[in-house]
Design an enzyme around this catalytic site. Structure first.
Site, PDB file in Angstrom:
ATOM      1  N   ARG A  90       0.757  -1.242   0.007  1.00 54.41           N
ATOM      2  CA  ARG A  90       0.043   0.018  -0.041  1.00 54.41           C
ATOM      3  C   ARG A  90       0.872   1.349  -0.036  1.00 54.41           C
ATOM      4  O   ARG A  90       0.534   2.275   0.867  1.00 54.41           O
ATOM      5  CB  ARG A  90      -0.953  -0.013   1.248  1.00 54.41           C
ATOM      6  CG  ARG A  90      -1.713  -1.489   1.620  1.00 54.41           C
ATOM      7  CD  ARG A  90      -2.566  -1.665   0.127  1.00 54.41           C
ATOM      8  NE  ARG A  90      -3.000  -2.974   0.657  1.00 54.41           N
ATOM      9  CZ  ARG A  90      -3.651  -3.704  -0.341  1.00 54.41           C
ATOM     10  NH1 ARG A  90      -3.992  -3.228  -1.432  1.00 54.41           N
ATOM     11  NH2 ARG A  90      -4.421  -4.911   0.225  1.00 54.41           N
ATOM     12  N   ASN A 125       3.080  -7.391   7.786  1.00 54.94           N
ATOM     13  CA  ASN A 125       3.149  -8.563   7.619  1.00 54.94           C
ATOM     14  C   ASN A 125       4.568  -9.008   7.252  1.00 54.94           C
ATOM     15  O   ASN A 125       5.273  -8.833   6.234  1.00 54.94           O
ATOM     16  CB  ASN A 125       2.488  -8.754   5.937  1.00 54.94           C
ATOM     17  CG  ASN A 125       0.836  -8.721   6.271  1.00 54.94           C
ATOM     18  OD1 ASN A 125       0.311  -8.942   7.106  1.00 54.94           O
ATOM     19  ND2 ASN A 125       0.579  -7.703   5.219  1.00 54.94           N
ATOM     20  N   LYS A 156       1.284  -7.987  14.375  1.00 52.45           N
ATOM     21  CA  LYS A 156      -0.104  -8.495  13.712  1.00 52.45           C
ATOM     22  C   LYS A 156       0.013  -9.884  13.886  1.00 52.45           C
ATOM     23  O   LYS A 156       0.744 -10.589  13.296  1.00 52.45           O
ATOM     24  CB  LYS A 156       0.224  -7.868  12.519  1.00 52.45           C
ATOM     25  CG  LYS A 156      -1.046  -8.454  11.374  1.00 52.45           C
ATOM     26  CD  LYS A 156      -0.904  -8.008  10.115  1.00 52.45           C
ATOM     27  CE  LYS A 156      -2.472  -8.341   9.290  1.00 52.45           C
ATOM     28  NZ  LYS A 156      -2.184  -7.859   7.986  1.00 52.45           N
ATOM     29  N   GLU A 176      -5.893 -11.914   9.090  1.00 54.96           N
ATOM     30  CA  GLU A 176      -5.545 -12.179   7.870  1.00 54.96           C
ATOM     31  C   GLU A 176      -4.562 -13.107   7.211  1.00 54.96           C
ATOM     32  O   GLU A 176      -3.411 -12.848   6.675  1.00 54.96           O
ATOM     33  CB  GLU A 176      -5.123 -10.851   7.053  1.00 54.96           C
ATOM     34  CG  GLU A 176      -6.232  -9.324   7.325  1.00 54.96           C
ATOM     35  CD  GLU A 176      -5.959  -8.137   6.541  1.00 54.96           C
ATOM     36  OE1 GLU A 176      -4.809  -7.792   6.470  1.00 54.96           O
ATOM     37  OE2 GLU A 176      -6.814  -7.595   6.234  1.00 54.96           O
ATOM     38  N   ARG A 204      -1.240  -5.327  17.797  1.00 55.40           N
ATOM     39  CA  ARG A 204      -2.312  -4.597  17.020  1.00 55.40           C
ATOM     40  C   ARG A 204      -3.804  -5.267  17.291  1.00 55.40           C
ATOM     41  O   ARG A 204      -3.617  -6.388  17.528  1.00 55.40           O
ATOM     42  CB  ARG A 204      -2.019  -4.707  15.643  1.00 55.40           C
ATOM     43  CG  ARG A 204      -1.032  -3.870  14.820  1.00 55.40           C
ATOM     44  CD  ARG A 204      -0.563  -4.079  13.670  1.00 55.40           C
ATOM     45  NE  ARG A 204      -1.303  -2.974  12.899  1.00 55.40           N
ATOM     46  CZ  ARG A 204      -1.894  -3.365  11.493  1.00 55.40           C
ATOM     47  NH1 ARG A 204      -1.994  -4.712  11.184  1.00 55.40           N
ATOM     48  NH2 ARG A 204      -2.292  -2.523  10.941  1.00 55.40           N
ATOM     49  N   ASP A 229     -11.698  -0.952   8.405  1.00 57.58           N
ATOM     50  CA  ASP A 229     -10.037  -0.646   7.968  1.00 57.58           C
ATOM     51  C   ASP A 229      -9.958   0.466   7.157  1.00 57.58           C
ATOM     52  O   ASP A 229     -10.210   0.623   6.003  1.00 57.58           O
ATOM     53  CB  ASP A 229     -10.036  -1.895   6.976  1.00 57.58           C
ATOM     54  CG  ASP A 229      -8.484  -2.144   6.645  1.00 57.58           C
ATOM     55  OD1 ASP A 229      -7.855  -1.410   7.072  1.00 57.58           O
ATOM     56  OD2 ASP A 229      -8.202  -2.978   5.635  1.00 57.58           O
ATOM     57  N   GLU A 284      -4.275   3.869  15.497  1.00 58.13           N
ATOM     58  CA  GLU A 284      -3.704   3.902  14.216  1.00 58.13           C
ATOM     59  C   GLU A 284      -4.388   4.406  12.982  1.00 58.13           C
ATOM     60  O   GLU A 284      -5.404   4.476  12.700  1.00 58.13           O
ATOM     61  CB  GLU A 284      -3.493   2.481  13.726  1.00 58.13           C
ATOM     62  CG  GLU A 284      -2.650   2.062  12.631  1.00 58.13           C
ATOM     63  CD  GLU A 284      -2.668   0.507  12.362  1.00 58.13           C
ATOM     64  OE1 GLU A 284      -2.252  -0.091  13.401  1.00 58.13           O
ATOM     65  OE2 GLU A 284      -2.700   0.010  11.372  1.00 58.13           O
ATOM     66  N   GLU A 292      -4.670   4.492   0.989  1.00 56.43           N
ATOM     67  CA  GLU A 292      -5.056   3.220   0.499  1.00 56.43           C
ATOM     68  C   GLU A 292      -6.206   2.892  -0.050  1.00 56.43           C
ATOM     69  O   GLU A 292      -6.583   2.599  -1.230  1.00 56.43           O
ATOM     70  CB  GLU A 292      -4.754   2.176   1.615  1.00 56.43           C
ATOM     71  CG  GLU A 292      -5.303   0.506   1.118  1.00 56.43           C
ATOM     72  CD  GLU A 292      -5.361  -0.335   2.408  1.00 56.43           C
ATOM     73  OE1 GLU A 292      -4.674   0.110   3.372  1.00 56.43           O
ATOM     74  OE2 GLU A 292      -5.648  -1.378   2.047  1.00 56.43           O
ATOM     75  N   GLU A 346     -15.989  11.467  -0.047  1.00 60.62           N
ATOM     76  CA  GLU A 346     -16.976  10.703   0.507  1.00 60.62           C
ATOM     77  C   GLU A 346     -18.045  10.505  -0.452  1.00 60.62           C
ATOM     78  O   GLU A 346     -18.731   9.689  -0.824  1.00 60.62           O
ATOM     79  CB  GLU A 346     -17.271  11.230   1.878  1.00 60.62           C
ATOM     80  CG  GLU A 346     -18.237  10.274   2.607  1.00 60.62           C
ATOM     81  CD  GLU A 346     -18.555  10.936   4.034  1.00 60.62           C
ATOM     82  OE1 GLU A 346     -18.405  12.069   4.300  1.00 60.62           O
ATOM     83  OE2 GLU A 346     -19.017  10.153   4.722  1.00 60.62           O
TER      84      GLU A 346
HETATM   85  C1  BDP Z   1      -5.286  -3.711   5.286  1.00 63.69           C
HETATM   86  C2  BDP Z   1      -4.432  -3.565   4.096  1.00 63.69           C
HETATM   87  C3  BDP Z   1      -3.311  -4.564   4.248  1.00 63.69           C
HETATM   88  C4  BDP Z   1      -2.784  -4.683   5.488  1.00 63.69           C
HETATM   89  C5  BDP Z   1      -3.936  -4.722   6.670  1.00 63.69           C
HETATM   90  C6  BDP Z   1      -3.202  -4.293   7.963  1.00 63.69           C
HETATM   91  O1  BDP Z   1      -5.111  -3.874   2.758  1.00 63.69           O
HETATM   92  O2  BDP Z   1      -2.470  -4.448   3.136  1.00 63.69           O
HETATM   93  O3  BDP Z   1      -1.582  -5.798   5.814  1.00 63.69           O
HETATM   94  O4  BDP Z   1      -4.629  -3.621   6.602  1.00 63.69           O
HETATM   95  O5  BDP Z   1      -3.484  -3.406   8.249  1.00 63.69           O
HETATM   96  O6  BDP Z   1      -5.828  -2.260   5.099  1.00 63.69           O
HETATM   97  O7  BDP Z   1      -2.360  -5.304   8.480  1.00 63.69           O
END
Ligand code: BDP
Length: 710
Positions: free
Chosen positions: A162, A204, A281, A285, A319, A365, A387, A393, A511
């Site tokens: 991102r 990640n 993290k 995901e 997180r 998100d 955060e 993004e 928006e």
């Molecule tokens: C999402 C993003 C992803 C991130 C994730 C995060 O699309 O790429 O890894 O958040 O914050 O918004 O861990």
């Protein structure tokens, strides 16, 4: 100008303004160790005054006769025999005293002295020679940036998740780059807005960052940033003991795993003695985490907390972004928005004292509009960090101008009313509301090697404002913007008025032409998060759902009939969102599932509001290129052209958004636009109406953007 100096250009003031300055005879920086932020401050002041006032002042480390700018810590001033007023400075705070040609910049610590210096230079650069004497303290101790930079494999440049400004300034070919010039320039920018920490790699996280070559590289990064008072930390991959350490488990309570992390923490400390800490993290995901081993998230966080504890004051930022991205939509009660509170509610009080929980501002998100994450109201015994996202993004990826502070301020000023007491988010993340020592701010920034840092000159106002708000969240978003504009482009009134007007219009416009009434950013959820793709909203495993069908739209998140999310707020706030009558229109579809014909407080129906808002938002974006034209000749051609190009693109893309979304919901609901605009493209010249030579027909995605819808 290519943007590399951002708001620290130190452009010469016009001669007639310069004349009004009382220039001191020299600069005294009360520390001559080159790695010290006070030494850095002296050098920066020399550079700044040379640029702004065209005076070449000598820098010394011992008091001089005659007028001077003296920079140092309270202790250094006291030992040099300087007379100071009574001060009550917090960590990183400073005193700035300007009287005639004598200037005192006093930091509670060395970092504070550097911040005071940047504040003084910012005044000078804006031609502000007022005499002042005041203290300034940061609102919160943690004021960090997060970079989502990847290590990548041999042979490739470090990509940035991102990130929209080219490859990483930190990593290339799986290693830390040799030339860290950009890294120290980045630290300079951070210091100038009061930011004191950075996580350099992606959440990640790649385990290879912990191999011995890279550990040494991390030491070099920390060395490059230290003179600017910026401390470095890293993201960790929970499974490292297995994948890198070749252990059979990464169970946080396993003795071998504990020892493995203890060893890593020691090595990190050997390379980076002032290591800032780790960002984790976990169980999110598809990332591994303690839940994989039937342990709690607190067990996972405390594992790292105990490993780093013996080596200084580093912290664990754990997180709250914990959720499973394979949520099953057929389960009517499933709601990703519930996840953070569901996971963390019971854990308050279970975290060690060097752990903070880092919470995205909203429960999903980084969407264009979200309610505040209810988790801020639940953690009372553990510090919270909010955060934010500077990298856009979901909000146009720096190809669209979107000035974000107005959005951030709706979050920071929100009153969670915990235990019937005033509980503004900004007072929770300052640590005050629940009496926390550790709390604060993190923003995903994702600068890259592009000389404009973020890939867009105007996007830098968001980075600048982030630092200013983390320092003082009650600061006015317009005056921050005006300061940034003067420093970045000059003080001409037309420049300031134009950029202010466009910027302040930009978030509401975005928006409006993307996703309004709390429906979230109707973008491509499954991949790039760019451009309209409303059809990807439902039926995805990420739980970003609209529940739109032929007659109705919106997620019912009430307790009485929906997913129960509104019940995660304190009773007074919950009651507000539970009732459709008291839910503000801009969050209506976040909390309620309603017919398209539902009347809003404005008197319009939901669907007519959609149509009108998309037209109105796109119409505002259409004015941007024209507004920008007023700056032609007032700023340098390079930046003028680059911004003009992006605004022109945005104006076009806003039309794509407008028509894609309106057509999509028109097709779905079959309800006509009262003004007859939607679905009527008679003004367009469609490809199929032209005689085409040498072209073939291809399917366009999203289909609504294609001529004739196919
Ligand atoms: C999402 C993003 C992803 C991130 C994730 C995060 O699309 O790429 O890894 O958040 O914050 O918004 O861990």
């Amino acid at each position: 100008e290519n943007g590399i100096d951002a708001w620290l250009r130190y452009a010469a003031l016009p001669c007639e303004i310069r004349k009004a300055a009382s220039v001191p005879a020299g600069i005294v920086a009360l520390n001559n160790t080159e790695t010290s932020p006070v030494y850095t401050a002296g050098q920066e002041l020399h550079k700044g005054i040379l640029g702004i006032l065209q005076n070449d002042l000598a820098v010394t480390s011992t008091p001089i006769n005659g007028s001077s700018i003296t920079i140092g810590t309270v202790d250094a001033f006291n030992s040099a025999g300087g007379a100071l007023p009574e001060l009550d400075l917090k960590n990183d705070g400073f005193w700035l005293g300007i009287k005639g040609d004598s200037v005192q910049i006093v930091g509670q610590n060395e970092r504070g002295a550097l911040y005071g210096t940047f504040q003084y230079l910012s005044m000078l650069a804006q031609g502000n020679f007022t005499e002042v004497g005041y203290e300034s303290n940061p609102s919160a101790p943690i004021r960090w940036v997060n970079q989502w930079d990847n290590m990548d494999d041999t042979g490739t440049h470090g990509s940035i998740e991102r990130g929209y400004a080219g490859p990483s300034i930190f990593f290339a070919e799986g290693l830390i780059v040799e030339d860290l010039t950009r890294v120290s320039q980045y630290a300079r920018l951070m210091a100038s807005i009061g930011l004191n920490g950075i996580i350099v790699n992606n959440v990640n996280a790649n385990v290879n960052l912990l191999n011995s070559t890279n550990m040494a590289g991390l030491g070099r990064i920390a060395d490059a940033m230290r003179p600017w008072g910026v401390r470095m930390g890293i993201s960790l991959n929970f499974d490292s003991p297995r994948t890198l350490g070749k252990l059979t488990t990464a169970d946080p309570l396993d003795e071998g795993v504990i020892q493995w992390w203890d060893r890593i923490a020691k090595q990190l400390h050997d390379h980076v003695p002032d290591f800032a800490g780790v960002l984790v993290k976990a169980n999110s995901e598809s990332q591994p985490g303690p839940l994989t081993y039937n342990r709690t998230l607190a067990d996972g966080a405390n594992l790292f907390a105990r490993a780093i504890k013996p080596h200084g004051d580093g912290i664990v930022m754990f997180r709250a972004f914990v959720y499973d991205n394979t949520i099953n939509e057929t389960n009517w009660k499933a709601d990703r928005a519930n996840a953070a509170v569901d996971f963390f509610r019971e854990l308050d009080g279970k975290f060690d004292d060097n752990v903070v929980v880092q919470i995205k501002y909203g429960p999903i998100d980084f969407q264009v509009r979200e309610p505040v994450s209810p988790l801020f109201g639940h953690l009372q015994q553990t510090g919270s960090v909010v955060e934010l996202q500077v990298t856009q993004e979901y909000l146009g990826q720096q190809c669209h101008l979107v000035y974000l502070p107005p959005l951030w301020k709706t979050i920071l000023n929100f009153d969670m009313k915990v235990d019937n007491q005033p509980s503004l988010v900004r007072d929770i993340v300052s640590g005050e509301r629940f009496n926390q020592k550790l709390a604060g701010y993190a923003a995903v920034v994702n600068v890259g090697t592009n000389t404009s840092w973020l890939g867009s000159h105007l996007a830098m106002s968001n980075f600048y404002a982030y630092g200013r708000l983390a320092w003082e969240p009650t600061s006015d978003d317009v005056s921050i913007l005006e300061d940034w504009t003067r420093l970045t482009f000059g003080s001409d009134r037309t420049i300031i008025d134009t950029i202010t007007k466009m910027s302040m219009e930009s978030w509401p416009a975005h928006e409006n032409y993307t996703g309004n009434l709390g429906i979230q950013s109707l973008t491509d959820i499954t991949g790039p998060h760019y451009g309209p793709k409303p059809q990807s909203q439902d039926g995805n495993g990420w739980g970003q759902w609209t529940r739109a069908d032929a007659t109705s739209i919106g997620m019912d998140r009430t307790v009485w009939n929906g997913t129960g999310y509104s019940g995660q707020y304190a009773p007074e706030v919950a009651a507000l969102f539970e009732d459709i009558e008291t839910t503000p229109d801009d969050l209506l579809l976040w909390f309620h599932h309603v017919p398209y014909t539902q009347q809003l407080k404005s008197g319009k129906t939901v669907i007519q509001h959609f149509y009108d808002a998309h037209y109105a938002g796109a119409a505002v974006a259409q004015t941007f290129p024209k507004q920008w034209e007023a700056l032609k000749g007032l700023i340098d051609a390079e930046r003028y052209d680059e911004v003009a190009f992006r605004l022109e693109y945005q104006a076009g893309h806003a039309l794509v958004w407008r028509d894609a979304i309106n057509d999509f919901y028109f097709n779905m609901s079959s309800i006509k636009d009262e003004q007859g605009r939607v679905g009527n493209h008679s003004w367009r010249i469609e490809a199929e109406d032209m005689e085409l030579d040498g072209y073939t027909v291809i399917a366009v995605d999203p289909f609504e953007t294609a001529s004739g819808f196919h």
